[in-house]
Scaffold this active site. Structure first.
Site, mmCIF file in Angstrom:
data_model
loop_
_atom_site.group_PDB
_atom_site.id
_atom_site.type_symbol
_atom_site.label_atom_id
_atom_site.label_comp_id
_atom_site.label_asym_id
_atom_site.label_seq_id
_atom_site.Cartn_x
_atom_site.Cartn_y
_atom_site.Cartn_z
ATOM 1 N N ILE A 83 -1.023 -6.511 13.824
ATOM 2 C CA ILE A 83 -0.436 -6.074 12.554
ATOM 3 C C ILE A 83 -1.360 -6.498 11.405
ATOM 4 O O ILE A 83 -1.082 -7.444 10.657
ATOM 5 C CB ILE A 83 0.982 -6.637 12.372
ATOM 6 C CG1 ILE A 83 1.830 -6.415 13.631
ATOM 7 C CG2 ILE A 83 1.654 -5.997 11.159
ATOM 8 C CD1 ILE A 83 2.079 -4.967 13.981
ATOM 9 N N HIS A 126 0.812 -1.214 0.000
ATOM 10 C CA HIS A 126 0.000 0.000 0.000
ATOM 11 C C HIS A 126 0.848 1.267 0.000
ATOM 12 O O HIS A 126 1.927 1.309 0.611
ATOM 13 C CB HIS A 126 -0.915 0.023 1.224
ATOM 14 C CG HIS A 126 -1.958 -1.049 1.218
ATOM 15 N ND1 HIS A 126 -3.097 -0.978 0.455
ATOM 16 C CD2 HIS A 126 -2.034 -2.241 1.872
ATOM 17 C CE1 HIS A 126 -3.832 -2.063 0.645
ATOM 18 N NE2 HIS A 126 -3.199 -2.855 1.500
ATOM 19 N N ARG A 141 -7.547 -11.719 9.278
ATOM 20 C CA ARG A 141 -6.790 -10.561 9.768
ATOM 21 C C ARG A 141 -6.885 -10.458 11.282
ATOM 22 O O ARG A 141 -7.903 -10.801 11.876
ATOM 23 C CB ARG A 141 -7.352 -9.282 9.128
ATOM 24 C CG ARG A 141 -7.008 -9.130 7.667
ATOM 25 C CD ARG A 141 -7.921 -8.132 6.974
ATOM 26 N NE ARG A 141 -9.140 -8.783 6.495
ATOM 27 C CZ ARG A 141 -10.128 -8.156 5.881
ATOM 28 N NH1 ARG A 141 -10.051 -6.852 5.678
ATOM 29 N NH2 ARG A 141 -11.192 -8.817 5.476
#
Length: 487
Positions: free
Chosen positions: A345, A50, A314
């Site tokens: 994270i 990203h 996640r």
């Protein structure tokens, strides 16, 4: 042996920390419960590096995202893993979306993101001919890229091992004994061994809360958020040329359509809060939902070319009061000295990983209260496995001349040779099962999804590891490929 530093978790972040610490005269080990590196969140995410316009300015997430993204080109060249700087587009479909895109631009500017530009409909359509007619503009972030997350993890972990880091696989942590009981040293108990060390780094991903609790350190909770994806055959490669986002919401960056580093098109993820940290199932409803949402960006996605679907999980961190922690947890614990949490994270963790490695090395130096000496034998270069598929005709002939196993195609979909599979098994962090071979070589990742090549790969693993074919597994544990010998 007593270690200076023990790292719990061998995903992309743990591996980047290990490699960074291997630059110094330190005894370092990584302890991983799975039978391979990259078996948690690192193996099943979007693979997006990203740009860094999404995190809130002033957070560790923002700082380490931008810094980590800037490190990927050099890192991929040194360690020989796939990375492509293709840029990303956050697509707007209304005036309200474009207002939100302006805010993302301002946030990115505050975070120091280079190469951003708000583009209009005409510019967007020139870049992405298949974009929906309803799209009115986008935020272009030129610094964004794509990588293979499992390939990158393997490369980084392997370079750390080459530089002296010890890797202990299949060692799940059951207990952590505080340093007061052992002359100031931490003891990590796995059931197979005791790891004695001066400093512990908790990079256990979805289970980082449990590890922190074992150490008597900060209390937080990691809750899983499952994201479903599907993958299109590489014949659909022209569907998108950048990573295409819609405007993000409170649960994340939304459903994206992106090229992968391997030449496929990836669509997803969903964002389903769950209680089971091991639930990586896909569902009919989930697949239909991401298809409907993705077709807002690219209409008429060719579903007949879907070759695989999967889920990743996640790690979303919550504080003791049940509130979402909107930043990475990276700190030496206030109570448990020389215990460093690297937790929560979630995205953009892959992007930030190289910078997290640097940041945590600084925390370790401070925690141990020493000035690190450089490791004179450190080498930043790791030689990967040469790809037969991408070699020129001349080079293919040379490879076969050098090693006849390059002349045996095992995976026809991806043109993977026996030489590449053998090299993956015998590398410093070698494959031990079918999925390990798949992640390292792409054997089994093509259109037939290992329908033809899995028997031959099983045979090669058996031969090279000198184990019966009935002992070969898909992904460790009891996932045996064959039940018994019949003749």
């Amino acid at each position: 042996m007593t270690y200076d530093v023990a790292i719990i978790g061998a995903g992309i972040v743990g591996s980047c920390i290990a490699r960074e610490l291997s630059k110094y005269k330190l005894a370092v080990c990584m302890v991983e419960k799975a039978d391979d590196v990259s078996c948690g969140t690192s193996k099943a995410n979007s693979g997006i590096v990203h740009a860094g316009y999404d995190p809130v300015p002033g957070t560790l997430m923002a700082k380490l995202n931008v810094e980590g993204t800037a490190m990927y080109k050099k890192l991929s060249q040194e360690l020989h893993f796939d990375y492509k700087n293709i840029g990303s587009l956050v697509v707007g479909f209304s005036d309200a979306d474009m207002e939100h895109i302006k805010k993302l631009y301002e946030r990115g500017t505050a975070n120091g993101v280079p190469g951003m530009k708000i583009i209009n409909q005409e510019e967007l359509r020139a870049m992405e001919p298949n974009i929906a007619e309803e799209a009115v503009g986008a935020l272009l972030a030129e610094s964004a890229g794509i990588t293979s997350p499992y390939q990158a993890t393997w490369a980084v972990a392997e370079n750390a091992v080459q530089n002296g880091v010890k890797l202990f696989l299949e060692n799940e942590v059951h207990e952590i004994v505080p340093p007061e009981t052992r002359d100031g040293y931490w003891t990590i108990k796995t059931g197979q061994m005791d790891v004695v060390c001066r400093c512990v780094i908790n990079v256990a991903g979805l289970f980082a809360d449990k590890i922190s609790e074992m150490a008597g350190a900060r209390k937080f909770t990691i809750k899983p958020r499952r994201g479903e994806y599907f993958l299109l055959d590489n014949k659909c490669a022209d569907l998108a040329h950048h990573t295409l986002f819609q405007c993000p919401d409170e649960k994340g960056k939304g459903v994206l359509v992106t090229p992968t580093a391997d030449g496929n098109i990836l669509v997803g993820p969903s964002a389903d809060d769950d209680q089971d940290k091991t639930n990586t199932a896909t569902t009919r409803n989930g697949q239909e939902a991401i298809t409907v949402t993705a077709e807002k960006t690219i209409p008429n996605i060719p579903k007949r070319n879907i070759i695989n679907s999967f889920s990743g999980v996640r790690a979303i961190p919550y504080d003791e009061n049940g509130n979402v922690i909107k930043d990475f947890i990276i700190e030496e614990d206030e109570k448990a000295k020389r215990f460093i949490n690297v937790a929560g994270i979630c995205s953009p963790g892959l992007s930030a990983a190289p910078a997290i490695g640097l940041y945590v090395a600084g925390l370790v130096e401070k925690a141990l209260d020493v000035k690190f000496e450089k490791n004179p034998d450190f080498t930043p270069i790791r030689k990967g496995i040469e790809s037969f598929k991408h070699a020129s005709d001349k080079r293919k002939a040379e490879l076969i001349e050098e090693n006849p196993l390059y002349g045996r195609i095992i995976c026809r979909c991806e043109m993977i040779t026996e030489a590449e599979i053998v090299a993956a098994i015998h590398s410093p962090v070698g494959a031990r099962d079918l999925d390990g071979v798949k992640r390292r070589t792409r054997a089994g990742m093509g259109r037939c999804q290992s329908g033809f090549c899995s028997p031959r790969v099983t045979e090669i693993i058996s031969r090279e590891l000198s184990i019966p074919m009935t002992s070969v597994t898909k992904n460790g544990g009891c996932s045996y490929i064959l039940n018994s010998k019949i003749r």
